[in-house]
Design a protein around this motif. Structure first.
Motif, PDB file in Angstrom:
ATOM      1  N   SER A  89     -61.616   5.962  15.489  1.00 37.28           N
ATOM      2  CA  SER A  89     -63.176   7.336  16.203  1.00 37.28           C
ATOM      3  C   SER A  89     -63.742   7.557  14.778  1.00 37.28           C
ATOM      4  CB  SER A  89     -61.854   8.008  16.207  1.00 37.28           C
ATOM      5  OG  SER A  89     -60.580   9.134  15.857  1.00 37.28           O
ATOM      6  N   PHE A 114     -59.826  18.273  10.596  1.00 33.99           N
ATOM      7  CA  PHE A 114     -59.683  17.392  10.731  1.00 33.99           C
ATOM      8  C   PHE A 114     -60.271  16.820   9.016  1.00 33.99           C
ATOM      9  CE2 PHE A 114     -61.358  12.524  11.230  1.00 33.99           C
ATOM     10  CZ  PHE A 114     -59.946  11.894  10.023  1.00 33.99           C
ATOM     11  N   TYR A 117     -63.835  14.782   8.251  1.00 36.47           N
ATOM     12  CA  TYR A 117     -65.604  16.400   8.724  1.00 36.47           C
ATOM     13  C   TYR A 117     -66.123  16.135   7.615  1.00 36.47           C
ATOM     14  CZ  TYR A 117     -62.915  17.094  12.984  1.00 36.47           C
ATOM     15  OH  TYR A 117     -62.714  16.550  14.464  1.00 36.47           O
ATOM     16  N   ASN A 162     -56.545  19.480  14.202  1.00 34.99           N
ATOM     17  CA  ASN A 162     -55.544  19.215  13.187  1.00 34.99           C
ATOM     18  C   ASN A 162     -56.222  19.531  11.806  1.00 34.99           C
ATOM     19  OD1 ASN A 162     -54.642  17.475  11.156  1.00 34.99           O
ATOM     20  ND2 ASN A 162     -55.909  16.060  11.418  1.00 34.99           N
ATOM     21  N   ASP A 189     -63.630  15.663  19.748  1.00 39.75           N
ATOM     22  CA  ASP A 189     -62.927  15.280  18.728  1.00 39.75           C
ATOM     23  C   ASP A 189     -61.496  15.546  19.618  1.00 39.75           C
ATOM     24  OD1 ASP A 189     -61.509  13.512  17.450  1.00 39.75           O
ATOM     25  OD2 ASP A 189     -61.944  14.459  15.312  1.00 39.75           O
ATOM     26  N   ALA A 191     -58.735  13.250  20.167  1.00 41.86           N
ATOM     27  CA  ALA A 191     -58.119  12.043  18.853  1.00 41.86           C
ATOM     28  C   ALA A 191     -56.322  12.438  19.617  1.00 41.86           C
ATOM     29  CB  ALA A 191     -58.085  12.393  17.294  1.00 41.86           C
ATOM     30  N   TYR A 192     -56.156  13.382  20.477  1.00 41.20           N
ATOM     31  CA  TYR A 192     -54.902  13.467  19.979  1.00 41.20           C
ATOM     32  C   TYR A 192     -54.604  14.118  21.905  1.00 41.20           C
ATOM     33  CZ  TYR A 192     -54.239  13.866  15.008  1.00 41.20           C
ATOM     34  OH  TYR A 192     -54.203  13.355  13.921  1.00 41.20           O
ATOM     35  N   THR A 219     -59.348   8.848  20.023  1.00 41.57           N
ATOM     36  CA  THR A 219     -58.816   7.031  19.329  1.00 41.57           C
ATOM     37  C   THR A 219     -56.869   6.200  20.003  1.00 41.57           C
ATOM     38  OG1 THR A 219     -57.767   6.067  17.263  1.00 41.57           O
ATOM     39  CG2 THR A 219     -57.370   8.709  17.785  1.00 41.57           C
ATOM     40  N   SER A 221     -55.742   4.906  18.246  1.00 32.75           N
ATOM     41  CA  SER A 221     -54.530   5.271  16.809  1.00 32.75           C
ATOM     42  C   SER A 221     -52.948   6.192  17.288  1.00 32.75           C
ATOM     43  CB  SER A 221     -54.879   6.378  15.970  1.00 32.75           C
ATOM     44  OG  SER A 221     -56.230   5.391  15.294  1.00 32.75           O
ATOM     45  N   ARG A 230     -57.619  -0.124  13.546  1.00 32.58           N
ATOM     46  CA  ARG A 230     -58.692   1.140  13.554  1.00 32.58           C
ATOM     47  C   ARG A 230     -59.456   0.797  14.589  1.00 32.58           C
ATOM     48  NH1 ARG A 230     -57.565   3.426  12.230  1.00 32.58           N
ATOM     49  NH2 ARG A 230     -59.603   4.658  11.178  1.00 32.58           N
TER      50      ARG A 230
HETATM   51  C1  PLP Z   1     -58.645  14.895  14.187  1.00 35.64           C
HETATM   52  C2  PLP Z   1     -58.585  13.992  14.202  1.00 35.64           C
HETATM   53  N1  PLP Z   1     -59.965  13.685  14.735  1.00 35.64           N
HETATM   54  C3  PLP Z   1     -60.032  11.556  14.067  1.00 35.64           C
HETATM   55  C4  PLP Z   1     -59.455  10.922  13.925  1.00 35.64           C
HETATM   56  C5  PLP Z   1     -59.567   9.836  12.896  1.00 35.64           C
HETATM   57  O1  PLP Z   1     -58.252   8.499  13.678  1.00 35.64           O
HETATM   58  P1  PLP Z   1     -58.701   7.189  14.172  1.00 35.64           P
HETATM   59  O2  PLP Z   1     -60.266   7.288  12.613  1.00 35.64           O
HETATM   60  O3  PLP Z   1     -57.640   6.642  13.145  1.00 35.64           O
HETATM   61  O4  PLP Z   1     -59.131   6.777  15.081  1.00 35.64           O
HETATM   62  C6  PLP Z   1     -57.746  11.639  13.450  1.00 35.64           C
HETATM   63  C7  PLP Z   1     -57.160  11.021  12.096  1.00 35.64           C
HETATM   64  O5  PLP Z   1     -55.999  11.341  11.963  1.00 35.64           O
HETATM   65  C8  PLP Z   1     -57.346  13.188  13.840  1.00 35.64           C
HETATM   66  O6  PLP Z   1     -56.698  13.960  13.118  1.00 35.64           O
END
Ligand code: PLP
Length: 359
Positions: A89, A114, A117, A162, A189, A191-192, A219, A221, A230
């Motif tokens: 992502s 994150f 950014y 994050n 965003d 991601a989690y 994501t 991930s 990735r």
């Molecule tokens: C808040 C947040 N967004 C996006 C990402 C990007 O993750 P990835 O590029 O592995 O999908 C991370 C990775 O740690 C993240 O913490």
């Protein structure tokens, strides 16, 4: 060597990757610094990669990733035109920022958040408008709304955030959406998001149906454990997706990653069980820390935040001594990923020791 370049690059902080597991004396060491999934890949995912992809690595992948795009569209209740893949992502976010922001433009986002950014925004030549989080680690919604101006080209919201683990409520997300002009995009965003158990959390895909200027980034991930391959994706209005594809890195998403993502979607129930066990471990660790006297804000991701201020560096040494690499933000605090149960037990032990030291 001196060379002609964009001077804005000199102000970009280099991305700091989570440190590998340190050498530990007489005990197992663990890497809990990058919010990775501690579970090994599922056999069916490995088999899909081996069976379908490895023989074809002399060929370019399907650049648009149609099979996966169609599958993701169906799962998320949108059209394939509303989905774009990225090399994580991180790449999806980079596509979006390059699409909308350049010199003279601003991107508004919470801070700390994150760490990619500011790098991505400066890389596009745009300016960051960072809005400090509230003391509990959540987004300062009034601050974000107050930071909007005629130069704003994008707002980024990170749910859960994050590194603080705070969740963004539906009510707060709606306040932002009502304040942002309809021709300015808002990136959620998430991601989690699979770890987010907060009551009343915003769900970006639901909001997207009401506010077409929303872009959702997900994501594979984290919950799906494919960080090393990735792959991530965005959901947005078709013309936004078209623009993002134009600025994407050609062929950035490998066939191996696409196959692994498809195979993971086939076993999503098993992967969700793993998520449930990580959430249970998270809640176990935080409950133990509270008994020790720590005041941790409720975490809603696969990590939690220890606010340590001036004591951060000293505390960080104790984790390294115990064989744990954690994410250290000097002068602010430490982000700790929920890992294997043994790693989590060691975290509890170290925190107990820190309390005994008076931290
Ligand atoms: C808040 C947040 N967004 C996006 C990402 C990007 O993750 P990835 O590029 O592995 O999908 C991370 C990775 O740690 C993240 O913490």
């Amino acid at each position: 060597m001196t060379y002609k370049h964009r001077t804005i690059i000199d102000s970009i902080p280099a991305y700091k990757q989570g440190k590998p597991a340190p050498q530990a004396h007489g005990r197992r060491s663990f890497k809990i610094s990058s919010n990775e999934n501690p579970f090994a890949p599922l056999p069916s995912v490995l088999e899909a990669i081996q069976k379908y992809s490895l023989d074809h690595i002399n060929r370019y992948p399907d650049m648009r990733g149609w099979k996966l795009v169609e599958r993701l569209a169906a799962i998320n209740g949108v059209r394939p035109e509303n989905v774009v893949l990225g090399c994580g992502s991180s790449e999806v976010i980079t596509q979006l920022v390059s699409l909308v922001a350049g010199p003279g433009d601003e991107v508004v986002y919470p801070w700390r958040s994150f760490e990619a950014y500011p790098i991505i925004v400066a890389g596009a030549g745009a300016a960051s408008a960072q809005v400090a989080n509230l003391p509990d680690g959540s987004h300062d919604i009034d601050g974000i709304i107050g930071a909007l101006n005629e130069r704003t080209r994008l707002v980024i919201l990170n749910n859960p955030n994050n590194p603080t683990g705070a969740s963004l409520s539906d009510a707060d997300a709606r306040r932002v959406m009502e304040a942002v002009p309809s021709d300015v995009l808002v990136l959620f965003d998430e991601a989690y998001f699979q770890f987010n158990t907060a009551p009343g959390t915003s769900v970006a895909l639901d909001l997207f149906r009401e506010y077409p200027n929303i872009v959702v980034a997900h994501t594979f991930s984290k919950a799906y454990g494919l960080a090393g391959l990735r792959i991530g994706y965005a959901v947005a209005a078709a013309d936004v997706i078209e623009g993002m594809r134009k600025v994407s890195v050609p062929f950035a998403v490998s066939d191996v990653a696409q196959r692994a993502a498809l195979a993971s979607l086939d076993v999503s129930a098993e992967l969700e069980e793993r998520v449930t066990s990580i959430i249970a471990e998270r809640d176990r660790v935080v409950a133990a820390l509270r008994v020790q006297g720590w005041e941790c804000a409720e975490p809603y991701a696969n990590f939690f935040w220890l606010s340590l201020g001036e004591a951060t560096d000293e505390a960080a040494e104790a984790f390294v001594e115990a064989g744990l690499s954690v994410r250290v933000f000097s002068g602010e605090g430490i982000r700790i990923t929920i890992g294997e149960p043994e790693a989590n037990d060691t975290v509890i032990e170290v925190c107990q020791q820190l309390k005994a030291q008076g931290i």
